[in-house]
Design an enzyme around this catalytic site. Structure first.
Site, short mmCIF file in Angstrom:
data_model
loop_
_atom_site.label_atom_id
_atom_site.label_comp_id
_atom_site.label_asym_id
_atom_site.label_seq_id
_atom_site.Cartn_x
_atom_site.Cartn_y
_atom_site.Cartn_z
N PHE A 31 -7.23 3.30 2.22
CA PHE A 31 -7.79 1.96 2.43
C PHE A 31 -6.79 0.96 2.98
O PHE A 31 -7.18 -0.09 3.47
CB PHE A 31 -8.42 1.41 1.14
CG PHE A 31 -7.50 1.38 -0.05
CD1 PHE A 31 -6.58 0.35 -0.23
CD2 PHE A 31 -7.56 2.37 -1.01
CE1 PHE A 31 -5.75 0.31 -1.33
CE2 PHE A 31 -6.74 2.35 -2.12
CZ PHE A 31 -5.82 1.31 -2.28
N ASP A 32 -5.49 1.27 2.94
CA ASP A 32 -4.51 0.35 3.51
C ASP A 32 -3.16 1.04 3.60
O ASP A 32 -2.85 1.95 2.80
CB ASP A 32 -4.41 -0.91 2.65
CG ASP A 32 -3.65 -2.03 3.37
OD1 ASP A 32 -3.61 -1.99 4.61
OD2 ASP A 32 -3.12 -2.92 2.70
N PHE A 88 -1.16 5.34 -4.87
CA PHE A 88 -0.24 4.72 -3.92
C PHE A 88 1.00 5.59 -3.72
O PHE A 88 1.53 6.18 -4.67
CB PHE A 88 0.23 3.35 -4.42
CG PHE A 88 -0.79 2.26 -4.36
CD1 PHE A 88 -1.05 1.60 -3.16
CD2 PHE A 88 -1.48 1.88 -5.49
CE1 PHE A 88 -1.98 0.57 -3.10
CE2 PHE A 88 -2.40 0.85 -5.45
CZ PHE A 88 -2.68 0.21 -4.25
N TYR A 107 -7.67 -3.43 -9.86
CA TYR A 107 -8.67 -4.48 -9.64
C TYR A 107 -9.77 -4.49 -10.69
O TYR A 107 -10.77 -5.17 -10.50
CB TYR A 107 -9.26 -4.32 -8.24
CG TYR A 107 -8.24 -4.61 -7.17
CD1 TYR A 107 -7.89 -5.91 -6.85
CD2 TYR A 107 -7.61 -3.57 -6.51
CE1 TYR A 107 -6.94 -6.18 -5.88
CE2 TYR A 107 -6.65 -3.83 -5.53
CZ TYR A 107 -6.32 -5.13 -5.22
OH TYR A 107 -5.37 -5.39 -4.26
N TYR A 134 4.10 0.95 1.68
CA TYR A 134 3.10 1.57 0.80
C TYR A 134 1.94 2.13 1.62
O TYR A 134 1.69 1.71 2.75
CB TYR A 134 2.55 0.55 -0.21
CG TYR A 134 1.69 -0.52 0.43
CD1 TYR A 134 0.31 -0.37 0.54
CD2 TYR A 134 2.26 -1.69 0.94
CE1 TYR A 134 -0.47 -1.35 1.14
CE2 TYR A 134 1.49 -2.67 1.53
CZ TYR A 134 0.12 -2.49 1.63
OH TYR A 134 -0.66 -3.45 2.23
N ILE A 181 -0.92 -6.71 -7.96
CA ILE A 181 -1.61 -6.07 -9.07
C ILE A 181 -0.60 -5.61 -10.14
O ILE A 181 0.56 -5.33 -9.83
CB ILE A 181 -2.48 -4.88 -8.59
CG1 ILE A 181 -1.66 -3.90 -7.77
CG2 ILE A 181 -3.67 -5.39 -7.79
CD1 ILE A 181 -2.45 -2.69 -7.26
#
Length: 236
Positions: A165-166, A228, A211, A152, A185
């Site tokens: 962010f990741d 994503f 979130y 991902y 999530i």
């Protein structure tokens, strides 16, 4: 380290969200707030502008016609009677043009394509998740409770926005979790339970599927929509 902070467990954050257990440590960039963008003119304003233009054009045509006939009306045209007849004809032309303009104004315009929506070709689920398959899978679809392995990349403010962010791909290490068990999530559980092994998707998750209003670790602000690129590698 510099402009980065460590977010313990990006997808599993029990210290931030009691319902999600923790796993792993990931270093994520500190993000700024997304820029404000100007809104597009509404369809109603566009329709009003079109109607105003049509009425203006009709009035201009009628005025020009009346002026032309008045200039041509004189002794050689039959005097006062001829002038009155031509004036009446001019008034009729104005009325016809105005009627046409009003008719055009009252006729519903065809629906305008929402060219400002980059996700118009995405599938929207009942929960509000949007997704688009970018690579078809050929394997099995996991069932709730099975362990899956995935790659991902996540962004704020749109795909490839520069606010990544990741990413498991950047680390070169796939991420494993039990799908449908609340370990990740909500949007992830929903997405992976309908994917085939080998499939890759872009998914857009509203805050309620991610979130929520609390955000995560100072990296993901409250109320943020997440973007994503996910790929189901295997069912373990």
């Amino acid at each position: 380290r510099g402009s980065t902070r460590t977010l313990t467990s990006f997808l599993r954050v029990s210290h931030l969200s009691p319902s999600l257990p923790t796993l792993g440590t990931m270093t994520l960039p500190v993000l700024s707030q997304p820029p404000l963008t100007a809104s597009s003119p509404s369809k109603s304003k566009m329709r009003l502008s079109l109607g105003t233009a049509l009425l203006g054009a009709a009035a201009l045509v009628g005025t020009a016609t009346a002026f032309h006939m008045t200039m041509n009306a004189g002794p050689s045209s039959g005097g006062r009677r001829s002038f009155l007849q031509k004036s009446a004809a001019s008034a009729a032309s104005v009325a016809v043009a105005s009627t046409a303009a009003v008719t055009a104004l009252s006729t519903p315009l065809p629906a305008l394509a929402d060219s400002d929506d980059p996700y118009a070709d995405y599938v929207t689920t009942e929960s509000g998740m949007k997704y688009k398959i970018t690579k078809e899978g050929t394997g099995a679809v996991p069932t709730s409770g099975q362990n899956v392995k995935a790659h991902y990349t996540g962004w704020l403010d749109g795909f490839d926005s520069g606010k990544k962010f990741d990413s498991s791909r950047d680390r070169g290490r796939p991420f494993s979790f039990r799908v449908g068990a609340g370990q990740v999530i909500r949007g992830w559980d929903e997405a992976f339970l309908s994917m085939k092994v080998g499939e890759r998707r872009n998914i857009v998750l509203p805050a309620r599927l991610a979130y929520g209003d609390r955000g995560a670790g100072g990296i993901i602000p409250g109320g943020a929509t997440l973007y994503f690129d996910v790929e189901l590698l295997a069912i373990q």
